[in-house]
Design an enzyme around this catalytic site. Structure first.
Site, PDB file in Angstrom:
ATOM      1  N   CYS A 167      82.836  44.267  39.892  1.00 34.75           N
ATOM      2  CA  CYS A 167      82.316  44.287  41.269  1.00 34.75           C
ATOM      3  C   CYS A 167      80.805  44.099  41.315  1.00 34.75           C
ATOM      4  CB  CYS A 167      82.722  45.577  41.966  1.00 34.75           C
ATOM      5  SG  CYS A 167      84.504  45.786  42.027  1.00 34.75           S
ATOM      6  N   CYS A 191      89.590  52.971  51.909  1.00 30.30           N
ATOM      7  CA  CYS A 191      89.517  52.055  50.766  1.00 30.30           C
ATOM      8  C   CYS A 191      88.799  50.785  51.192  1.00 30.30           C
ATOM      9  CB  CYS A 191      90.918  51.667  50.290  1.00 30.30           C
ATOM     10  SG  CYS A 191      91.939  53.058  49.768  1.00 30.30           S
ATOM     11  N   SER A 192      88.109  50.136  50.231  1.00 33.73           N
ATOM     12  CA  SER A 192      87.461  48.865  50.547  1.00 33.73           C
ATOM     13  C   SER A 192      88.525  47.851  50.941  1.00 33.73           C
ATOM     14  CB  SER A 192      86.652  48.358  49.358  1.00 33.73           C
ATOM     15  OG  SER A 192      87.423  48.384  48.176  1.00 33.73           O
ATOM     16  N   HIS A 241      85.262  43.685  50.977  1.00 36.37           N
ATOM     17  CA  HIS A 241      84.809  43.663  49.589  1.00 36.37           C
ATOM     18  C   HIS A 241      85.383  42.452  48.851  1.00 36.37           C
ATOM     19  CE1 HIS A 241      83.468  44.866  45.744  1.00 36.37           C
ATOM     20  NE2 HIS A 241      84.408  45.734  45.417  1.00 36.37           N
TER      21      HIS A 241
END
Lengths: 399, 132
Positions: free
Chosen positions: A82, A217-218, A347
């Site tokens: 990430c 959550c992303s 994301h």
């Protein structure tokens, strides 16, 4: 100014679903718009650093060149989980610091709309014969049998570990962090999700890995971000308008996780973030109290809490009280994730480490519209790639 | 008695099932997997050490959504076994936040994964609550 590196142009696409655009289309859109924002051309670029985690190994940089300009410059295809976007940006910054070129282009792109869990092993039928495999000599997949490999579960434990160490955490506390970021997202037209959610809605949504429900959550989504960086020496030769909008890279730091007792059991996202922040504040010659806004890696609501502490936005062990004080809301003393964060902005992995820099630059340039943090002068962008890598960039607006 | 194999090599079966780590002879760092050299001090000699079979839950999550084929819900945790952190599921407990808590005392317990076609049973482990 001459020894510094500056962001001259930067762009992110709308995050969300782009069914009609492929990975290279998205990267090309962000790259061309970043170059246009910089007021230069692809022909000026002396280096291209590009990342696309899902297509790692396929050469996104060269594929992108075919669509926006094959100029023969060196390409670095980077991959750092990430932190891939931040790694691409730092690669371009390093090339300029090394004196190899005046202009560099960094791009991160991902197509993730509709993707589910990004880690965790699926399990088939029982083997005909138990055979030890791998470094643990495991006779069967261990995900789900010996803990969890899923990201929501790993980061849930990271937040719970903080709670065990310092106290004060609860399901509701983590949900309220998510409530903040979803509220912030309503002002961000480029966010994948920009709907305000109540605390009840967040807590009663689908549980993924306690205490993280789905909106905590992303969000998997499509998106790209790109930045053009320039040497301070070159910037002085450019127009007043380009110099006014340029944003100084006061620090560009990348760290990995140093060995800690429990790091083989639960990834330690704390030490490398604290190390990166310490180095970044030193390089920039500022302290956390000087920051006007922070975009940090809230891949899960449970992660945001620990990074308040890791980035030294609060006293050690004081993240719960810090959040409870309201400091991290956009009208608080230290606005965090005014973009909506990964939980609502989205994301798209390799884009994230440039998109958060874009958000900070947007405010430093005074161009953030409805969500502008007034008179923002200095901001910090942070990402964590599990495994682990941490990127921290401190950005300062032109004087 | 049927033949048994451990789910992972660091689980030692027998009358007193326990975990066994590779400990760096120089700095004492402990690893459950095979290592080429110590990640902490770079030395390359290890000795086997037995890990305490009881401990305290330092972190946990209740996984509801997992990869296909993984039964849910289950409790994944990090357990502090007398100074050595261990990854494992919390078993023999209702998998909800009312029955699992931070700081909970637990002990190692084994579980069967079933037999293969040769009649060999694979045995895994988890941690179960210690009755108060």
């Amino acid at each position: 100014m001459s020894d510094d590196v500056w962001i001259l142009g930067i762009n992110m696409t709308k995050f969300g679903k782009h069914p009609d655009l492929d990975t290279v289309d998205l990267a090309a859109a962000a790259a061309r718009d970043a170059i246009a924002d910089a007021g230069v051309s692809m022909g000026d670029m002396g280096i291209l650093a590009a990342g696309n985690l899902m297509g790692a190994g396929l050469g996104i940089g060269q594929a992108l060149q075919k669509q926006i300009g094959q100029t023969g410059i060196p390409v670095y295809n980077v991959s750092n989980a990430c932190a891939t976007g931040a790694t691409a940006l730092r690669t371009a910054i390093m090339a300029i610091k090394a004196g190899e070129c005046d202009f560099g282009l960094a791009v991160g792109v991902e197509k993730l709309a509709g993707a589910g869990l990004l880690a965790g092993g699926s399990r088939g039928d029982t083997k005909s014969e138990w055979t030890p495999k791998g470094r643990y000599g495991a006779v069967a997949p261990v995900d789900g049998r010996i803990g969890t490999d899923t990201m929501p579960g790993v980061f849930a434990q990271i937040g719970m570990e903080y709670g065990h160490k310092y106290g004060g955490t609860s399901f509701e506390l983590f949900a309220r962090i998510s409530e903040k970021n979803h509220a912030h997202s309503t002002l961000n037209p480029l966010a994948a999700y920009s709907k305000r959610m109540t605390l009840d809605e967040i807590m009663n949504d689908m549980m993924i890995a306690y205490p993280n429900t789905r909106p905590m959550c992303s969000a998997n989504c499509d998106g790209a971000a790109a930045a053009v960086v320039v040497s301070g020496t070159k910037l002085k030769t450019l127009s007043q308008e380009q110099q006014r909008r340029a944003v100084k890279v006061a620090a560009s730091i990348l760290t990995t996780d140093p060995w800690q007792e429990s790091c083989q059991i639960l990834p330690d996202v704390n030490t490398l973030t604290r190390n990166a922040a310490t180095q970044a504040y030193e390089a920039a010659g500022i302290g956390p109290e000087d920051l006007d806004l922070v975009e940090l890696h809230d891949c899960f609501a449970t992660a945001e809490l620990v990074h308040y502490d890791n980035l030294m936005l609060c006293e050690p062990g004081g993240a719960v009280d810090f959040f409870e004080s309201g400091a991290t809301w956009r009208d608080g003393s230290m606005p965090v994730n005014v973009s909506g964060g990964l939980e609502s902005k989205g994301h798209p992995i390799a884009a994230t480490g440039i998109a958060n820099v874009w958000e900070v630059c947007h405010h430093l340039r005074g161009e953030a519209g409805d969500r502008q943090i007034e008179n923002a002068k200095v901001g910090l962008a942070h990402v964590i790639g599990l495994g682990s890598a941490c990127g921290v960039h401190i950005l300062e607006r032109a004087a | 008695m049927s033949q048994q194999v451990p789910l992972v090599e660091y689980l030692v079966l027998g009358d007193d099932p326990h975990l066994r780590a590779h400990e760096c002879t120089k700095c004492g760092a402990r690893y459950f997997d095979r290592r080429n050299a110590c990640a902490s001090c770079f030395a390359d000699e290890f000795r086997d050490v037995d890990i305490a079979t009881s401990g305290e839950v330092k972190a946990f999550t209740i996984v509801v959504f997992a990869a296909p084929g993984v039964p849910t819900p289950f409790v994944a945790a990090m357990v502090d076994c007398n100074g050595t952190s261990v990854r494992g599921n919390i078993i023999n407990v209702e998998p909800d936040a009312e029955h699992v808590s931070l700081g909970m005392k637990v002990r190692l317990a084994t579980t069967s994964l079933g037999e293969d076609t040769n009649g060999v049973e694979a045995v895994g482990f988890g941690f179960e609550p210690v009755p108060a």
